[in-house]
Scaffold this motif. Structure first.
Motif, PDB file in Angstrom:
ATOM      1  N   SER A 178       0.867  -1.293  -0.112  1.00  0.00           N
ATOM      2  CA  SER A 178       0.026   0.045  -0.062  1.00  0.00           C
ATOM      3  C   SER A 178       0.727   1.427  -0.145  1.00  0.00           C
ATOM      4  CB  SER A 178      -0.872   0.000   1.314  1.00  0.00           C
ATOM      5  OG  SER A 178      -1.703   1.038   1.471  1.00  0.00           O
ATOM      6  N   TRP A 179       0.115   2.264  -0.529  1.00  0.00           N
ATOM      7  CA  TRP A 179       0.975   3.797  -0.673  1.00  0.00           C
ATOM      8  C   TRP A 179      -0.059   4.511  -0.582  1.00  0.00           C
ATOM      9  CZ3 TRP A 179       0.932   6.933  -5.115  1.00  0.00           C
ATOM     10  CH2 TRP A 179       0.457   6.416  -6.257  1.00  0.00           C
ATOM     11  N   SER A 183      -4.790   2.267  -1.916  1.00  0.00           N
ATOM     12  CA  SER A 183      -4.955   1.363  -1.115  1.00  0.00           C
ATOM     13  C   SER A 183      -5.968   0.137  -1.546  1.00  0.00           C
ATOM     14  CB  SER A 183      -5.346   1.758   0.454  1.00  0.00           C
ATOM     15  OG  SER A 183      -6.921   2.583  -0.073  1.00  0.00           O
ATOM     16  N   GLU A 193      -5.633  -5.933   4.894  1.00  0.00           N
ATOM     17  CA  GLU A 193      -4.260  -5.491   5.752  1.00  0.00           C
ATOM     18  C   GLU A 193      -3.049  -5.640   4.790  1.00  0.00           C
ATOM     19  OE1 GLU A 193      -2.411  -3.541   8.946  1.00  0.00           O
ATOM     20  OE2 GLU A 193      -4.659  -3.951   8.531  1.00  0.00           O
ATOM     21  N   PRO A 194      -2.391  -4.585   4.551  1.00  0.00           N
ATOM     22  CA  PRO A 194      -1.065  -4.771   3.453  1.00  0.00           C
ATOM     23  C   PRO A 194       0.184  -5.222   4.199  1.00  0.00           C
ATOM     24  CG  PRO A 194      -1.317  -2.308   4.335  1.00  0.00           C
ATOM     25  CD  PRO A 194      -2.635  -3.098   4.748  1.00  0.00           C
ATOM     26  N   GLN A 197       3.501  -1.016   3.930  1.00  0.00           N
ATOM     27  CA  GLN A 197       3.010   0.437   3.448  1.00  0.00           C
ATOM     28  C   GLN A 197       4.143   1.076   3.106  1.00  0.00           C
ATOM     29  OE1 GLN A 197       0.514   1.945   6.656  1.00  0.00           O
ATOM     30  NE2 GLN A 197      -1.156   0.437   6.345  1.00  0.00           N
ATOM     31  N   CYS A 215       1.023  -4.255  -6.253  1.00  0.00           N
ATOM     32  CA  CYS A 215       0.898  -2.947  -5.892  1.00  0.00           C
ATOM     33  C   CYS A 215       0.009  -2.465  -7.151  1.00  0.00           C
ATOM     34  CB  CYS A 215       1.950  -2.220  -5.760  1.00  0.00           C
ATOM     35  SG  CYS A 215       3.178  -1.906  -6.724  1.00  0.00           S
TER      36      CYS A 215
END
Length: 268
Positions: A178-179, A183, A193-194, A197, A215
């Protein structure tokens, strides 16, 4: 008379009419009507309290009052022209200051600036980290790249399609990286839940290449990595409201040097 009260339009008309001794030819030079020239002269005469022209059988004639000020008037206009040329001198400058996200610079911009520099050996670049809130005047910027919904209140052109692509290493797991720009949700109500992050799309790509998972990033950023086999496309290009934009305020956008660089960067 205060500078802020100088009737510059009227003085410009006076200069043209005095050189031609003709309202018609002055109007042609100024791209207005002879009636507009006459109106400006009458307004200037009313403001100054003097008569500037007389009509004689031989044609238009300057009064002594008008002739007394012409040399200083023309000298002033020449100084105005010098001032404008000095202010425009930066248009021929070979230096560019560009605000750009780090990941976009690494994945897309650097090689294109290198190609532009190869064709323009005197050019010099200063790249600064930029976001949507950067102040062009304070940072002395020529251009900025932004991942946004559009150019906002600036001039701008889109760079490539507004698409995101989900990618992963060829044998990478299905875990999610995630970034802030993306998301992942399994559904509208369930957020996965990544596994990691990170701060931006570039770091997400590095994590994906290292095998952490997948991603979703702007498609422009993954072209080379997918082509070279470092990443595989999990999903194709998905349309997005956000894309990369090349933007600048109108004064910078109109500069000759900026136009040349924009044309080169958008030629593909």
């Amino acid at each position: 008379m205060k500078r802020t009260h100088l009737p510059l339009n009227g003085l410009r008309v006076l200069d043209a009419a005095a050189r031609h001794l003709s309202f018609t030819r002055a109007a042609d030079e100024l791209a207005v009507t002879p009636a507009a020239v006459g109106q400006q002269i009458r307004a200037l005469e009313d403001m100054l309290g003097v008569v500037l022209f007389r009509r004689t059988p031989k044609g238009l004639e300057l009064t002594d009052e008008a002739a007394a000020g012409l040399d200083s008037l023309r000298s002033g206009f020449l100084q105005f022209e010098d001032a404008v040329e000095a202010m425009q001198a930066s248009q021929s400058s070979h230096n560019f200051t560009i605000a750009v996200p780090r990941d976009f610079a690494e994945k897309w911009l650097h090689k294109r600036l290198a190609a532009f520099a190869a064709d323009n050996p005197n050019v010099r670049f200063s790249l600064v980290s930029g976001d949507s809130d950067i102040d062009f005047t304070e940072a002395n910027l020529d251009l900025a790249f932004r991942l946004a919904d559009g150019p906002g209140d600036l001039e701008g052109v889109p760079i490539g399609p507004a698409e995101f692509m989900t990618v992963a290493a060829p044998d990478g797991p299905e875990d999610w990286i995630s970034w802030p720009g993306c998301s992942f949700r399994k559904s509208e109500d369930e957020k996965e839940e990544p596994v990691m992050q990170v701060a931006d799309a570039g770091l997400a790509l590095q994590a994906a290449i290292a095998g952490f998972g997948q991603c979703s990033v702007p498609a422009l950023l993954v072209e080379d990595d997918v082509a070279k086999g470092r990443l595989k496309a999990v999903t194709g290009g998905c349309k997005s409201t956000r894309g990369y934009w090349l933007v600048a305020p109108t004064p910078q956008w109109r500069q000759k040097k900026v136009k040349a660089l924009v044309a080169a960067l958008t030629a593909e």
